[in-house]
Design a protein around this motif. Sequence first.
Motif, PDB file in Angstrom:
ATOM      1  N   ARG A  28       0.867  -1.181   0.000  1.00  0.00           N
ATOM      2  CA  ARG A  28       0.000   0.000   0.000  1.00  0.00           C
ATOM      3  C   ARG A  28       0.903   1.231   0.000  1.00  0.00           C
ATOM      4  O   ARG A  28       1.820   1.342   0.828  1.00  0.00           O
ATOM      5  CB  ARG A  28      -0.897   0.018   1.252  1.00  0.00           C
ATOM      6  CG  ARG A  28      -1.807  -1.205   1.341  1.00  0.00           C
ATOM      7  CD  ARG A  28      -3.067  -0.966   2.165  1.00  0.00           C
ATOM      8  NE  ARG A  28      -2.869  -0.847   3.600  1.00  0.00           N
ATOM      9  CZ  ARG A  28      -3.196  -1.806   4.489  1.00  0.00           C
ATOM     10  NH1 ARG A  28      -3.687  -2.968   4.085  1.00  0.00           N
ATOM     11  NH2 ARG A  28      -3.030  -1.595   5.778  1.00  0.00           N
ATOM     12  N   GLN A  39      -2.527   4.543   2.030  1.00  0.00           N
ATOM     13  CA  GLN A  39      -2.648   4.355   3.475  1.00  0.00           C
ATOM     14  C   GLN A  39      -3.302   5.586   4.110  1.00  0.00           C
ATOM     15  O   GLN A  39      -4.086   5.464   5.041  1.00  0.00           O
ATOM     16  CB  GLN A  39      -1.269   4.085   4.105  1.00  0.00           C
ATOM     17  CG  GLN A  39      -1.325   3.713   5.579  1.00  0.00           C
ATOM     18  CD  GLN A  39      -1.996   2.364   5.855  1.00  0.00           C
ATOM     19  OE1 GLN A  39      -1.977   1.467   5.000  1.00  0.00           O
ATOM     20  NE2 GLN A  39      -2.577   2.210   7.030  1.00  0.00           N
ATOM     21  N   TYR A  94      -5.973  -0.065  15.193  1.00  0.00           N
ATOM     22  CA  TYR A  94      -6.033  -1.103  14.152  1.00  0.00           C
ATOM     23  C   TYR A  94      -5.532  -0.652  12.785  1.00  0.00           C
ATOM     24  O   TYR A  94      -5.377  -1.474  11.883  1.00  0.00           O
ATOM     25  CB  TYR A  94      -7.451  -1.679  14.040  1.00  0.00           C
ATOM     26  CG  TYR A  94      -8.515  -0.705  13.573  1.00  0.00           C
ATOM     27  CD1 TYR A  94      -8.686  -0.450  12.212  1.00  0.00           C
ATOM     28  CD2 TYR A  94      -9.343  -0.038  14.481  1.00  0.00           C
ATOM     29  CE1 TYR A  94      -9.659   0.438  11.766  1.00  0.00           C
ATOM     30  CE2 TYR A  94     -10.321   0.850  14.051  1.00  0.00           C
ATOM     31  CZ  TYR A  94     -10.468   1.091  12.691  1.00  0.00           C
ATOM     32  OH  TYR A  94     -11.420   1.974  12.253  1.00  0.00           O
ATOM     33  N   SER A  95      -5.294   0.647  12.631  1.00  0.00           N
ATOM     34  CA  SER A  95      -4.822   1.132  11.328  1.00  0.00           C
ATOM     35  C   SER A  95      -3.615   2.031  11.540  1.00  0.00           C
ATOM     36  O   SER A  95      -3.566   2.795  12.513  1.00  0.00           O
ATOM     37  CB  SER A  95      -5.939   1.895  10.621  1.00  0.00           C
ATOM     38  OG  SER A  95      -5.482   2.372   9.373  1.00  0.00           O
ATOM     39  N   ALA A  96      -2.654   1.922  10.627  1.00  0.00           N
ATOM     40  CA  ALA A  96      -1.430   2.721  10.759  1.00  0.00           C
ATOM     41  C   ALA A  96      -1.599   4.072  10.078  1.00  0.00           C
ATOM     42  O   ALA A  96      -2.227   4.175   9.020  1.00  0.00           O
ATOM     43  CB  ALA A  96      -0.266   1.975  10.136  1.00  0.00           C
ATOM     44  N   SER A 110       2.798   2.394   8.167  1.00  0.00           N
ATOM     45  CA  SER A 110       2.275   1.060   7.846  1.00  0.00           C
ATOM     46  C   SER A 110       3.359   0.177   7.252  1.00  0.00           C
ATOM     47  O   SER A 110       4.111   0.589   6.362  1.00  0.00           O
ATOM     48  CB  SER A 110       1.124   1.159   6.851  1.00  0.00           C
ATOM     49  OG  SER A 110       0.684  -0.159   6.561  1.00  0.00           O
ATOM     50  N   HIS A 118       2.728  -2.136   5.412  1.00  0.00           N
ATOM     51  CA  HIS A 118       2.325  -2.421   4.030  1.00  0.00           C
ATOM     52  C   HIS A 118       3.088  -1.560   3.027  1.00  0.00           C
ATOM     53  O   HIS A 118       3.265  -1.957   1.881  1.00  0.00           O
ATOM     54  CB  HIS A 118       0.815  -2.245   3.869  1.00  0.00           C
ATOM     55  CG  HIS A 118       0.039  -3.366   4.496  1.00  0.00           C
ATOM     56  ND1 HIS A 118      -0.158  -4.563   3.863  1.00  0.00           N
ATOM     57  CD2 HIS A 118      -0.539  -3.480   5.718  1.00  0.00           C
ATOM     58  CE1 HIS A 118      -0.857  -5.372   4.651  1.00  0.00           C
ATOM     59  NE2 HIS A 118      -1.092  -4.737   5.790  1.00  0.00           N
ATOM     60  N   TYR A 135       1.448  -8.832  14.552  1.00  0.00           N
ATOM     61  CA  TYR A 135       0.692  -8.207  15.649  1.00  0.00           C
ATOM     62  C   TYR A 135      -0.041  -9.279  16.444  1.00  0.00           C
ATOM     63  O   TYR A 135      -1.264  -9.439  16.325  1.00  0.00           O
ATOM     64  CB  TYR A 135      -0.283  -7.150  15.091  1.00  0.00           C
ATOM     65  CG  TYR A 135       0.394  -6.167  14.159  1.00  0.00           C
ATOM     66  CD1 TYR A 135       1.474  -5.392  14.597  1.00  0.00           C
ATOM     67  CD2 TYR A 135      -0.016  -6.018  12.835  1.00  0.00           C
ATOM     68  CE1 TYR A 135       2.122  -4.505  13.747  1.00  0.00           C
ATOM     69  CE2 TYR A 135       0.620  -5.128  11.978  1.00  0.00           C
ATOM     70  CZ  TYR A 135       1.688  -4.386  12.431  1.00  0.00           C
ATOM     71  OH  TYR A 135       2.323  -3.519  11.587  1.00  0.00           O
ATOM     72  N   TYR A 182      -0.755  -2.187  18.155  1.00  0.00           N
ATOM     73  CA  TYR A 182      -1.955  -2.613  17.428  1.00  0.00           C
ATOM     74  C   TYR A 182      -2.612  -3.807  18.103  1.00  0.00           C
ATOM     75  O   TYR A 182      -1.934  -4.660  18.687  1.00  0.00           O
ATOM     76  CB  TYR A 182      -1.606  -3.000  15.985  1.00  0.00           C
ATOM     77  CG  TYR A 182      -1.058  -1.835  15.193  1.00  0.00           C
ATOM     78  CD1 TYR A 182      -1.873  -0.762  14.842  1.00  0.00           C
ATOM     79  CD2 TYR A 182       0.288  -1.796  14.822  1.00  0.00           C
ATOM     80  CE1 TYR A 182      -1.364   0.324  14.133  1.00  0.00           C
ATOM     81  CE2 TYR A 182       0.803  -0.716  14.114  1.00  0.00           C
ATOM     82  CZ  TYR A 182      -0.028   0.338  13.776  1.00  0.00           C
ATOM     83  OH  TYR A 182       0.472   1.411  13.086  1.00  0.00           O
ATOM     84  N   GLU A 191      -3.892  -9.053  15.087  1.00  0.00           N
ATOM     85  CA  GLU A 191      -4.275  -9.238  13.674  1.00  0.00           C
ATOM     86  C   GLU A 191      -3.798 -10.617  13.238  1.00  0.00           C
ATOM     87  O   GLU A 191      -2.629 -10.803  12.903  1.00  0.00           O
ATOM     88  CB  GLU A 191      -3.622  -8.156  12.790  1.00  0.00           C
ATOM     89  CG  GLU A 191      -4.181  -6.762  13.033  1.00  0.00           C
ATOM     90  CD  GLU A 191      -3.808  -5.744  11.961  1.00  0.00           C
ATOM     91  OE1 GLU A 191      -3.028  -6.084  11.040  1.00  0.00           O
ATOM     92  OE2 GLU A 191      -4.291  -4.613  12.052  1.00  0.00           O
TER      93      GLU A 191
HETATM   94  N1  DAL Z   1      -3.458  -2.745  10.027  1.00  0.00           N
HETATM   95  C1  DAL Z   1      -2.059  -2.421  10.038  1.00  0.00           C
HETATM   96  C2  DAL Z   1      -1.608  -2.068  11.417  1.00  0.00           C
HETATM   97  C3  DAL Z   1      -1.750  -1.310   9.091  1.00  0.00           C
HETATM   98  O1  DAL Z   1      -2.602  -0.458   8.881  1.00  0.00           O
HETATM   99  O2  DAL Z   1      -0.655  -1.273   8.583  1.00  0.00           O
END
Ligand code: DAL
Length: 277
Positions: free
Chosen positions: A149, A154, A173-175, A180, A182, A225, A235, A238
């Motif tokens: 990503r 992101q 839950y989200s970076a 991230s 990703h 995680y 986090y 996951e």
């Molecule tokens: N869900 C993982 C932490 C992210 O957003 O990279």
Amino acid sequence: MKRKQIFIMTLAVIATVTSTTTYIPAVDASTSSYRQAKTSLHLRQGASLEQPSLTVIPTGIYVTELSKVGTWSKVQYGTKIGYASTKYLLTDEQIGGKRIGHTLIANKNLALRATYAPGENQQARAAFEKMRVAAKKEGITLVAFSTYRSYAYQKTLFDKYVARDGYEKASTYSAEPGKSEHQTGLAFDIGGADSTKYATFSFSKTKEAKWLFANAHRYGFHLRYPSGKESWTGYTYESWHYRYVGATLAARLKVSGLTMEEYFHLAPWKPVKVSTP
Ligand code: DAL
Ligand code: ZN
């Protein structure tokens, strides 16, 4: 001791010293300069486009820069030494995060540069495919539903979650963009046959999640995680997010039961509380 004996001993010492000079010295990790291939590029025999290619360095791979010759870098890639165009070799500074050996870390404390855009890592994809085929033979379906990503993508994801749940909750839950894993191209969100369980807690109960937990390290993937390590990673659990680290490191991490933050002695997201008397 007789003079002749001393002479022979001296010769022996010289022979020992000179014989050690025939070894190619190992590259000293503390003083060498790591560079990451920005794109796949040729390792050439000499510092010119006319020089024959020795091999191709894939995108995202670390090489050691030994010296510079004009716009070319003399680099070591595995056991090979050759020349690569310096402009396609990223410095740690241009990448961000933190590099430990050949391992790039991105987390809540170590952000990647917005301009770092390596795409999906080819080694990680090849390892995933190998794992997917092996799992299939055991009746397990694996699907990589989110891999590379970009910083910009992101950002749209994170902003969407903040609008829905607020910053505090979304951050569990989200970076944030740049933070991230990703963005490294090394993180694979993996699901099973039931796509309704992608990226949900219910995935952890599936046979696919259990198979991954038991086997992913053999293909170089690390559960990034895990449950109970929230203060280290920042986090919530996951069960689907796997990070490609290569089989050697993945096995070490698996045996240790540690997160990458713990294993590499990095700062935890939340300092561990110590009770005071
Ligand atoms: N869900 C993982 C932490 C992210 O957003 O990279
Ligand atoms: Zn993920």
